[in-house]
Write a protein that holds these residues in place. Structure first.
Motif, short mmCIF file in Angstrom:
data_model
loop_
_atom_site.label_atom_id
_atom_site.label_comp_id
_atom_site.label_asym_id
_atom_site.label_seq_id
_atom_site.Cartn_x
_atom_site.Cartn_y
_atom_site.Cartn_z
N VAL A 82 44.77 49.80 33.23
CA VAL A 82 43.64 50.73 33.31
C VAL A 82 43.28 51.22 31.90
O VAL A 82 44.10 51.15 30.98
N THR A 83 42.07 51.70 31.76
CA THR A 83 41.62 52.17 30.45
C THR A 83 42.53 53.29 29.96
O THR A 83 42.82 54.23 30.69
N HIS A 84 42.98 53.17 28.73
CA HIS A 84 43.86 54.18 28.13
C HIS A 84 43.12 55.51 28.08
O HIS A 84 41.95 55.57 27.70
N GLY A 85 43.80 56.58 28.47
CA GLY A 85 43.20 57.90 28.48
C GLY A 85 42.64 58.31 27.14
O GLY A 85 41.62 59.01 27.05
N GLY A 86 43.28 57.87 26.06
CA GLY A 86 42.79 58.21 24.73
C GLY A 86 41.43 57.61 24.44
O GLY A 86 40.61 58.21 23.73
N MET A 87 41.14 56.44 25.00
CA MET A 87 39.83 55.81 24.82
C MET A 87 38.76 56.61 25.57
O MET A 87 37.67 56.85 25.04
N ILE A 88 39.09 57.02 26.78
CA ILE A 88 38.15 57.80 27.59
C ILE A 88 37.87 59.14 26.92
O ILE A 88 36.73 59.56 26.80
N PHE A 89 38.93 59.79 26.45
CA PHE A 89 38.76 61.08 25.78
C PHE A 89 37.95 60.93 24.50
O PHE A 89 37.11 61.78 24.19
N THR A 90 38.17 59.87 23.75
CA THR A 90 37.42 59.66 22.51
C THR A 90 35.93 59.52 22.80
O THR A 90 35.10 60.07 22.06
N LEU A 91 35.57 58.83 23.86
CA LEU A 91 34.16 58.72 24.24
C LEU A 91 33.60 60.10 24.57
O LEU A 91 32.52 60.47 24.12
N HIS B 181 38.56 49.97 34.18
CA HIS B 181 39.26 48.74 33.82
C HIS B 181 38.48 47.96 32.78
O HIS B 181 37.31 48.23 32.51
N GLU B 182 39.14 46.94 32.26
CA GLU B 182 38.51 46.04 31.30
C GLU B 182 37.19 45.54 31.86
O GLU B 182 37.09 45.17 33.03
N GLY B 183 36.17 45.56 31.01
CA GLY B 183 34.85 45.10 31.41
C GLY B 183 33.93 46.19 31.92
O GLY B 183 32.71 46.02 31.93
N ASP B 184 34.50 47.33 32.34
CA ASP B 184 33.67 48.44 32.81
C ASP B 184 32.86 49.02 31.66
O ASP B 184 33.34 49.09 30.53
N GLU B 185 31.65 49.44 31.95
CA GLU B 185 30.88 50.19 30.96
C GLU B 185 30.99 51.66 31.33
O GLU B 185 30.59 52.07 32.42
N LEU B 186 31.54 52.43 30.41
CA LEU B 186 31.67 53.86 30.61
C LEU B 186 30.45 54.56 30.04
O LEU B 186 30.01 54.25 28.93
N VAL B 187 29.91 55.49 30.79
CA VAL B 187 28.76 56.28 30.36
C VAL B 187 29.20 57.74 30.33
O VAL B 187 29.71 58.25 31.33
N ALA B 188 29.02 58.38 29.19
CA ALA B 188 29.40 59.78 29.04
C ALA B 188 28.16 60.62 28.79
O ALA B 188 27.31 60.26 27.98
#
Length: 139
Positions: free
Chosen positions: A54-63, A93-100
């Motif tokens: 799963v996407t690392h929490g640090g990547m999500i938080f950085t966004l 997950h890998e390949g997902d596009e996250l929108v913040a």
């Protein structure tokens, strides 16, 4: 670094985005930045997932931190996130596009509260509340 395709209503967020090596390294793209509001996207790459896929929490938080920075930097003196609370609500997950999306909730003196929501495919991945400190204007 390019800000092509990005819409900035202040030169300050444009300047920050143009010189932010972390944004460039992670492929974060700012779609919109205006006082109190911003939208950014990031595609999850293989090097952004943790050992359980799963996407690392640090990547999500950085966004989320980036989109809060874009929403809060509307003056010449740089605003900085002084603290934040994050709630991870569902995996990406890998390949997902996250929108913040970040929005200012309140501004009292030199302190602002900003909420950021990170989503993928209509599903909320994380919610972040950031406390932003605006420095005194330089004279």
């Amino acid at each position: 670094m390019s800000t092509e395709g990005e819409e900035h209503t202040t030169p300050h967020s444009r300047r920050i985005a143009a010189h932010d090596g972390v944004m460039a390294a992670l492929g974060i793209r700012v779609e919109r930045a205006e006082p109190g509001y911003a939208v950014a996207r990031m595609r999850v790459r293989p090097d952004m997932v943790n050992g359980v896929g799963v996407t690392h929490g640090g990547m999500i938080f950085t966004l989320a931190d980036t989109v809060i920075a874009m929403a809060s930097n509307d003056s010449a003196a740089a605003s900085l996130v002084a603290g934040a609370d994050v709630a991870f609500l569902s995996p990406s997950h890998e390949g997902d596009e996250l929108v913040a999306v970040a929005e200012r909730r309140t501004l009292a003196g030199r302190t602002g509260l900003y909420d950021a929501r990170v989503e993928t495919a209509g599903r909320v991945v994380a919610e972040v509340r950031g406390r932003v400190r605006m420095p005194r204007e330089t004279r």
